[in-house]
Design a protein around this motif. Structure first.
Motif, PDB file in Angstrom:
ATOM      1  N   THR A 106      13.333  -8.577  -3.856  1.00 56.55           N
ATOM      2  CA  THR A 106      14.030  -9.493  -2.940  1.00 56.55           C
ATOM      3  C   THR A 106      13.242 -10.776  -2.707  1.00 56.55           C
ATOM      4  N   THR A 119      22.892  -3.260   0.555  1.00 57.30           N
ATOM      5  CA  THR A 119      23.577  -3.037   1.843  1.00 57.30           C
ATOM      6  C   THR A 119      24.821  -2.160   1.645  1.00 57.30           C
ATOM      7  N   GLU A 130      27.889  -3.037   1.989  1.00 64.08           N
ATOM      8  CA  GLU A 130      28.898  -3.757   1.193  1.00 64.08           C
ATOM      9  C   GLU A 130      28.548  -3.692  -0.298  1.00 64.08           C
TER      10      GLU A 130
HETATM   11  C1  FAD Z   1      13.379  -2.013   5.873  1.00 61.97           C
HETATM   12  C2  FAD Z   1      13.600  -2.765   4.603  1.00 61.97           C
HETATM   13  C3  FAD Z   1      12.837  -2.472   3.494  1.00 61.97           C
HETATM   14  C4  FAD Z   1      13.011  -3.191   2.315  1.00 61.97           C
HETATM   15  N1  FAD Z   1      12.175  -2.927   1.256  1.00 61.97           N
HETATM   16  C5  FAD Z   1      12.239  -3.730   0.163  1.00 61.97           C
HETATM   17  C6  FAD Z   1      11.257  -3.596  -0.877  1.00 61.97           C
HETATM   18  O1  FAD Z   1      10.338  -2.776  -0.812  1.00 61.97           O
HETATM   19  N2  FAD Z   1      11.360  -4.423  -1.955  1.00 61.97           N
HETATM   20  C7  FAD Z   1      12.349  -5.372  -2.077  1.00 61.97           C
HETATM   21  O2  FAD Z   1      12.371  -6.061  -3.083  1.00 61.97           O
HETATM   22  N3  FAD Z   1      13.282  -5.526  -1.098  1.00 61.97           N
HETATM   23  C8  FAD Z   1      13.237  -4.741   0.021  1.00 61.97           C
HETATM   24  N4  FAD Z   1      14.165  -4.899   1.038  1.00 61.97           N
HETATM   25  C9  FAD Z   1      15.164  -5.946   0.928  1.00 61.97           C
HETATM   26  C10 FAD Z   1      16.598  -5.439   0.768  1.00 61.97           C
HETATM   27  O3  FAD Z   1      16.822  -5.001  -0.550  1.00 61.97           O
HETATM   28  C11 FAD Z   1      17.529  -6.600   1.171  1.00 61.97           C
HETATM   29  O4  FAD Z   1      17.389  -6.770   2.570  1.00 61.97           O
HETATM   30  C12 FAD Z   1      18.955  -6.317   0.820  1.00 61.97           C
HETATM   31  O5  FAD Z   1      19.156  -6.309  -0.565  1.00 61.97           O
HETATM   32  C13 FAD Z   1      19.909  -7.383   1.451  1.00 61.97           C
HETATM   33  O6  FAD Z   1      19.472  -8.656   1.144  1.00 61.97           O
HETATM   34  P1  FAD Z   1      19.319  -9.757   2.300  1.00 61.97           P
HETATM   35  O7  FAD Z   1      18.481  -9.163   3.397  1.00 61.97           O
HETATM   36  O8  FAD Z   1      18.859 -11.018   1.665  1.00 61.97           O
HETATM   37  O9  FAD Z   1      20.756  -9.944   2.911  1.00 61.97           O
HETATM   38  P2  FAD Z   1      21.963 -10.800   2.275  1.00 61.97           P
HETATM   39  O10 FAD Z   1      22.084 -10.540   0.821  1.00 61.97           O
HETATM   40  O11 FAD Z   1      21.785 -12.225   2.719  1.00 61.97           O
HETATM   41  O12 FAD Z   1      23.186 -10.185   3.008  1.00 61.97           O
HETATM   42  C14 FAD Z   1      23.532 -10.494   4.376  1.00 61.97           C
HETATM   43  C15 FAD Z   1      24.837  -9.780   4.688  1.00 61.97           C
HETATM   44  O13 FAD Z   1      25.897 -10.291   3.852  1.00 61.97           O
HETATM   45  C16 FAD Z   1      26.525  -9.209   3.149  1.00 61.97           C
HETATM   46  N5  FAD Z   1      26.890  -9.605   1.778  1.00 61.97           N
HETATM   47  C17 FAD Z   1      26.110 -10.257   0.890  1.00 61.97           C
HETATM   48  N6  FAD Z   1      26.779 -10.425  -0.271  1.00 61.97           N
HETATM   49  C18 FAD Z   1      27.996  -9.855  -0.119  1.00 61.97           C
HETATM   50  C19 FAD Z   1      29.136  -9.690  -0.967  1.00 61.97           C
HETATM   51  N7  FAD Z   1      29.168 -10.147  -2.214  1.00 61.97           N
HETATM   52  N8  FAD Z   1      30.224  -9.049  -0.466  1.00 61.97           N
HETATM   53  C20 FAD Z   1      30.225  -8.574   0.813  1.00 61.97           C
HETATM   54  N9  FAD Z   1      29.171  -8.712   1.666  1.00 61.97           N
HETATM   55  C21 FAD Z   1      28.085  -9.346   1.202  1.00 61.97           C
HETATM   56  C22 FAD Z   1      25.472  -8.126   3.085  1.00 61.97           C
HETATM   57  O14 FAD Z   1      26.064  -6.855   2.909  1.00 61.97           O
HETATM   58  C23 FAD Z   1      24.787  -8.272   4.427  1.00 61.97           C
HETATM   59  O15 FAD Z   1      25.479  -7.580   5.429  1.00 61.97           O
HETATM   60  C24 FAD Z   1      14.013  -4.200   2.240  1.00 61.97           C
HETATM   61  C25 FAD Z   1      14.810  -4.481   3.358  1.00 61.97           C
HETATM   62  C26 FAD Z   1      14.606  -3.793   4.535  1.00 61.97           C
HETATM   63  C27 FAD Z   1      15.466  -4.150   5.727  1.00 61.97           C
END
Ligand code: FAD
Length: 415
Positions: free
Chosen positions: A135, A386, A388
């Motif tokens: 990420t 997530t 979704e």
């Molecule tokens: C506790 C924790 C541990 C983690 N550990 C790791 C790790 O070790 N390594 C790593 O690389 N990452 C890690 N992550 C990151 C995690 O994979 C991301 O938080 C996740 O993929 C969502 O990305 P984002 O936070 O950028 O949210 P966004 O992608 O910005 O999403 C925000 C919201 O919009 C929704 N959304 C986005 N796109 C769409 C779509 N096309 N259709 C419908 N809804 C949509 C999402 O479902 C979400 O509700 C971790 C996250 C957390 C919270």
């Protein structure tokens, strides 16, 4: 009909061996912190020692081949080990939690023989931890839009970029180790763009960056969940070509193996949501269990958790039998994320404010387990895709989306 699984005499004898070994390792009075944020340095160092002892016996990753540092055991023996680790009140059942092991399937499937021999043993025996660097601030759900760049320089790659939410969890609570220590900085599996002019999904590599590489800076994030996640800055980090897993344009495919497992594609045989067990005990003691409304909420939570457990068992069976899966991994991930929120809501409705009192409050119940459970249930909706995103994957796998996709290869289906 009897649905209980009956172990053989040999498996029960193995259980006794595992049980007495684990009991011998745990010092009297060993605390069992709820999360790594509340873990002292002493406990963290003990966990490190225990992990390595378990790894040296082949019990940390029991089903991986012995030649690479695993236990070479079958699923039933692995389940016995898992059950015995869950049985004791010590910070040992979260072993996988204090390590990110999602590089292992990718190396097992995509690594060359030399890479397997070099990288798997220290990871499988617990000598080194793993960090997942996928990420980025602008690339979460839409992972393929990541910007971290890898530029070829002779036999090396030079990697520059920014990654977020990565860890390395334990040790967070100690002021000394808020910045990860050398051991915590394990192998970092990192996606980076190798060819900015190539089409999406064919433009990145999967790199295995050593934890001690220079040019890596880690900052601890203060998140709702109790374990520290980090923001990582990679500034001209030099990585030898021998640490590229798969081809230089194959990173997306390699990452799919990691993600297939992260989404639940290998299942697990046992999920114990102790927060539910606690609410039953508490409701009996406080006579809340006599209230029809509370009864319904508790039954719903129990059934929810039981259904989830069965999906997980099914995936575990499919995985251990080498059966190809399609939607099952993400179906489990989706159910797990939604069910965790429902269960936490029900506990909060039955226990009221008791469920929100934290470990620092004199009125706290069950050492703050419920309060932590409330936070984890919400935060858990995000890691590894997530709610979704899991729905999008299931739609693609069952053929009700504009694209149709198959599951990525895993150690179960690729060999
Ligand atoms: C506790 C924790 C541990 C983690 N550990 C790791 C790790 O070790 N390594 C790593 O690389 N990452 C890690 N992550 C990151 C995690 O994979 C991301 O938080 C996740 O993929 C969502 O990305 P984002 O936070 O950028 O949210 P966004 O992608 O910005 O999403 C925000 C919201 O919009 C929704 N959304 C986005 N796109 C769409 C779509 N096309 N259709 C419908 N809804 C949509 C999402 O479902 C979400 O509700 C971790 C996250 C957390 C919270």
């Amino acid at each position: 009909m009897d649905f209980a699984y009956h172990y053989t005499a040999e498996q029960e004898a193995f259980r006794q061996e595992v049980r007495s070994w684990i009991e011998d390792q745990i010092p009297e009075g060993m605390p069992d912190p709820l999360d790594s944020k509340s873990m002292s340095k002493e406990v963290w160092l003990w966990v490190k020692e225990f992990r390595q002892a378990l790894g040296n016996k082949g019990w940390l990753h029991p089903t991986y081949p012995k030649e690479y540092g695993g236990g070479g055991l079958d699923t039933e023996h692995a389940v016995v080990i898992m059950e015995e680790l869950q049985r004791v009140d010590a910070p040992v059942d979260g072993l996988r939690f204090h390590d990110n092991t999602l590089d292992l399937p990718a190396i097992a499937v995509w690594g060359t023989e030399d890479q397997k021999k070099e990288f798997l043993p220290p990871r499988l025996t617990g000598e080194k931890l793993g960090w997942q660097l996928f990420t980025e601030p602008g690339a979460g759900s839409d992972l393929a839009s990541l910007k971290t760049r890898a530029v070829k320089d002779g036999d090396d790659w030079i990697i520059t970029g920014e990654k977020v939410f990565v860890g390395g969890d334990a040790g967070y609570g100690s002021s000394e180790t808020k910045a990860p220590d050398e051991w915590q900085m394990g192998e970092m599996f990192c996606l980076a763009i190798t060819d900015p002019n190539a089409p999406r999904h064919r433009n990145m590599g999967y790199f295995y960056i050593p934890g001690n590489a220079s040019g890596v800076t880690a900052q601890t994030l203060d998140l709702l969940v109790g374990h520290g996640k980090r923001q990582l800055y990679l500034d001209n980090v030099r990585v030898p070509s021998s640490r590229l897993i798969g081809g230089e344009a194959q990173g997306w495919q390699v990452a799919q193996t990691t993600l297939e497992i992260e989404h639940g594609g290998d299942g697990a045989v046992f999920i114990r949501d102790t927060a539910i067990e606690r609410i039953f005990d508490w409701a009996r003691d406080t006579k809340k269990s006599r209230n029809a409304h509370d009864q319904q909420l508790m039954v719903d939570a129990f059934v929810d958790n039981e259904c989830l457990r069965l999906f997980s068992v099914r995936n575990s069976w499919l995985y251990s039998a080498g059966q190809e899966m399609t939607y099952q991994g993400s179906q489990f991930a989706l159910m797990g994320k939604e069910s965790a929120i429902r269960v936490a809501d029900n506990i909060r409705e039955v226990a009221g404010l008791h469920s929100l009192v934290n470990v620092n409050d004199p009125e706290v119940l069950f050492d703050g387990e419920w309060e932590s459970h409330q936070r984890e249930s919400l935060a858990g909706a995000h890691p590894g895709g997530t709610i979704e995103v899991q729905k999008v994957i299931v739609a693609r796998r069952i053929g009700v989306s504009r694209t149709k996709e198959r599951a990525a290869p895993t150690p179960s289906t690729a060999t």
